[in-house]
Motif scaffolding. Structure first.
Motif, short mmCIF file in Angstrom:
data_model
loop_
_atom_site.label_atom_id
_atom_site.label_comp_id
_atom_site.label_asym_id
_atom_site.label_seq_id
_atom_site.Cartn_x
_atom_site.Cartn_y
_atom_site.Cartn_z
N ALA A 10 -10.49 -16.75 -4.36
CA ALA A 10 -9.24 -15.96 -4.63
C ALA A 10 -9.24 -15.51 -6.37
CB ALA A 10 -7.67 -16.88 -4.61
N SER B 257 -3.76 -16.20 -5.44
CA SER B 257 -3.40 -17.47 -5.00
C SER B 257 -2.22 -17.44 -5.53
CB SER B 257 -4.77 -18.13 -5.57
OG SER B 257 -5.21 -17.84 -7.22
N GLU C 60 -9.47 -23.27 -5.80
CA GLU C 60 -9.02 -21.51 -4.92
C GLU C 60 -9.63 -20.68 -5.69
OE1 GLU C 60 -5.38 -22.66 -6.52
OE2 GLU C 60 -6.78 -23.25 -6.11
#
Length: 742
Positions: A198, A223, A248
């Motif tokens: 992300a 994110s 992430e």
């Protein structure tokens, strides 16, 4: 200690800056004794970025909304409604707080912070003046707060004073504050149906993040969004440090209007570089003029934005100009795998398109290797022999409409020198363009190499674009040639940078050198040193200067010339004497005692007429010719000491050809500075001239850097000009120097 959110050093430092207005470096110097060994460099500045624990900010278990409302028509009502929806999505318990309401949207309302039913992680302040609430939040042990209120530093001196009071209250409270003058961007709805790495977004102006936020509609995952506002407490650097540790996050996209603290930003960028997480930034203010007034050439050469630009490059931050470049570059860096090769091949259905794109790409520095004869023969199995397939590859159009199209793509991607395939499709031409887009998407799924497509249609509703290309998680799709080239360049540069990155903070000196103690004795606070004293400062750090003697009589000048050796140079030496040549206070190429005696009298007469106070006349060795360079130190308002190198002598005035770095940096960066100079060919020898001693020049740059680090802001300016760089193996000699002490 510095790895925590509120280490002792960080807390005390902030409080003293806000409360007393002290100079940051002076404060850190005075606190060095309190730091753990290895936490600080030789000038007392931190060597590691703290990583604030922001988990409870982005995903709190409990939230208080101070000033919550459900009265229709009131601004706070819409905000309260959005916060309720966000709290439900992240699984947080939300508690409205209002002194005159029993409930808000059916939820029990507490009259004050002290009456909250539980300790909360995050308080959102919907009040005009957040200052009175901060102390209550601290007493309630609230971890984080968000202040939307405006009217602070963005409004001028009075607002800045109010913001300083707010920052001091936050520091005393122990909580962390986002804002003031921020917005609801942190509480946006992010799509949870998208996969892959992300983008984490940081913006000082919330609206400027909208293009990146909209990437979700094109299948790019987002994110986090941190709208930092005025940064009274939490700043861009805090969020870079935090996001770079999140598994992430594939890339960090930033819109920056002003940096709160240059050192903090570089430490955060260093943390991201260590983690291999790319940081892409729009930093406004390229045309801002430097605010300093300098006696030296060095101070005039580098404006504030040039220092920001160099510092970002130095620590791997990718600076782009526009929001469109920000979104495209961040999206590519977040999702693309590490390159297996650096070669770029341009493939098109039109020779004109391929040639046009290749010209732009080559001009921007992308490596477009010529494909091997063997590979070209293979491609000509499917492409007519009269078409060019060396790179760019022109298929003539028709092969993309049948089985040959995929064969060509696979053959190009199979070449071990190729790491990136770029296919510009300037406009939809069904069925040819549809088949080409599908073949590219299918091939991208089977390769570990980067496949990029430039879809040039201004319409953007075509099925080949909306479904085939945007529906592929492996194809990087762009709408313009320029954005594609910028992003691919950044992609290759980032991975090249991180593959060899060694943090300069790991190698920064922790303890003063013997040179520092010698230099301290030569410093004169608040004064400009004479050339003679400035050269003594250079000698203390092992920088070579000519043989010379300071004399105060004509007879002594003749004796000195005999000791130094003819021919000699004679120069007036005195504090506050910056540019001697313009005043006629330099005499060159003196070869006899009579010339020396006459020169002494003439120099002292000129000085007397001009009202210049001298400490004497320098009788100097005349150094054989080489390449004149300039090396210097100036103080930047954001980053502290900076080191500049450039062409010297009269060329420094004419060409302004210089490169700058922020200490600490290593030999690789010193050599990189030389590579940035437009006149670097002079160092390699031109018109039959021999190459000069580049190693000696690099050594001088590194010694000057050590001086800048150790003397810190006590050295306001240093200007070595000219530094005569002699032939290879013969060294470099500082012929003149200017130093200003603070």
């Amino acid at each position: 200690m510095l790895g925590s959110t509120h280490g002792t050093l960080t807390t005390d430092f902030r409080a003293r800056v806000v409360a007393c207005g002290e100079e940051p470096y002076a404060i850190v110097h005075s606190m060095a004794a309190a730091a753990t060994e290895g936490d600080l460099d030789v000038s007392g500045r931190p060597l590691h970025a703290p990583v604030p624990d922001l988990d409870r900010f982005f995903r709190p278990e409990s939230v208080a909304v101070i000033g919550a409302s459900d009265a229709e028509g009131r601004p706070n009502t819409g905000i309260t409604r959005q916060l309720i929806g966000w709290a439900e999505r992240v699984g947080a318990r939300l508690h409205p707080v209002h002194p005159s309401r029993e409930s808000v949207f059916g939820r029990a309302c507490s009259p004050s912070v002290a009456d909250l039913p539980e300790q909360v992680d995050l308080a959102v302040l919907l009040v005009g003046d957040p200052l009175p609430v901060i102390e209550e939040l601290g007493q309630a042990k609230v971890k984080f707060a968000v202040a939307f209120a405006s009217g602070f530093a963005e409004t001028g001196e009075e607002g800045a004073a109010a913001q300083a009071r707010l920052a001091a209250a936050v520091e005393r409270s122990g909580l962390r504050l986002l804002g003031p003058n921020t917005n609801l961007n942190a509480f946006e709805r992010f799509r949870d149906d998208l996969d892959g790495p992300a983008i984490a977004l940081i913006t000082q102006s919330g609206h400027q993040g909208r293009p990146v936020y909209a990437l979700q509609e094109l299948g790019v995952r987002l994110s986090h969004w941190a709208p930092t506002g005025n940064e009274a407490d939490l700043e861009t650097a805090d969020f870079i440090s935090y996001f770079s540790q999140r598994p992430e996050v594939g890339a960090i996209a930033c819109y920056v209007e002003g940096l709160k603290d240059g050192r903090s930003f570089l430490l955060a960028a260093d943390r991201a570089a260590r983690a291999g997480v790319p940081v892409v930034a729009v930093k406004v203010g390229r045309t801002e003029a430097g605010a300093r007034t300098a006696a030296s050439h060095t101070g005039k050469l580098t404006g504030a934005d040039q220092v920001v630009d160099a510092a970002m490059r130095q620590f791997g931050v990718i600076r782009v100009d526009g929001l469109d470049e920000l979104q495209d570059t961040a999206a590519l860096l977040a999702r693309a795998r590490r390159p297996v090769a650096e070669g770029v091949v341009v493939y098109s259905i039109s020779g004109g398109t391929g040639a046009h794109f290749s010209d732009l790409a080559t001009g921007a520095g992308l490596p477009l290797p010529t494909l091997s004869e063997e590979k070209q023969r293979e491609l000509h199995e499917w492409i007519p022999g009269y078409l060019n397939v060396a790179n760019p590859v022109d298929n003539g159009g028709h092969p993309v409409g049948d089985w040959r199209g995929r064969k060509i793509i696979d053959a190009i991607l199979a070449d071990p020198s190729v790491g990136v395939l770029i296919c510009p499709i300037t406009g939809p031409f069904p069925p040819m363009s549809d088949r080409l887009a599908q073949d590219l998407a299918d091939a991208a799924e089977t390769t570990d190499k980067l496949v990029c497509v430039v879809w040039g249609s201004p319409v953007g509703t075509e099925d080949a674009y909306r479904t085939t290309l945007l529906g592929s998680s492996r194809v990087a799709t762009f709408r313009t040639f320029g954005n594609c080239i910028t992003a691919v360049n950044a992609y290759l540069d980032h991975h090249r940078f991180t593959a060899s990155y060694r943090s300069p903070f790991d190698e920064a000196p922790r303890t003063p050198s013997p040179s520092f103690r010698k230099a301290q004795a030569l410093m004169r606070p608040g004064q400009q040193l004479s050339e003679h004293a400035a050269k003594q400062l250079l000698r203390a750090y092992g920088i070579r200067v000519p043989r010379e003697q300071l004399v105060t009589s004509a007879a002594a000048s003749v004796r000195a010339a005999g000791l130094v050796g003819y021919p000699v140079v004679m120069k007036a030496s005195g504090a506050r004497l910056a540019h001697k040549t313009e005043l006629g206070l330099v005499k060159v190429g003196l070869t006899s005692a009579s010339q020396v005696r006459d020169a002494y009298r003439e120099l002292t007469d000129i000085a007397r007429y001009e009202g210049v106070e001298l400490d004497g006349i320098l009788v100097c060795q005349m150094v054989e010719r080489g390449v004149e360079m300039m090396v210097g130190v100036t103080q930047d308002a954001l980053f502290g000491p900076t080191v500049t190198v450039g062409l010297g002598g009269v060329l420094v005035e004419v060409l302004h050809d210089a490169a700058v770095r922020v200490p600490p940096f290593g030999e690789d960066q010193a050599r990189s500075m030389l590579g940035e100079l437009r006149g670097r060919a002079l160092l390699e020898g031109v018109r039959g001239g021999p190459p000069v001693d580049v190693d000696a020049l690099v050594e001088v740059v590194l010694r000057v850097q050590r001086m800048a680090l150790e003397l810190g802001d006590d050295l306001a300016e240093l200007d070595i000009n000219p530094l005569m760089v002699l032939g290879r193996g013969q060294g470099a000699v500082a012929l003149d120097a200017l130093a200003v002490c603070r």
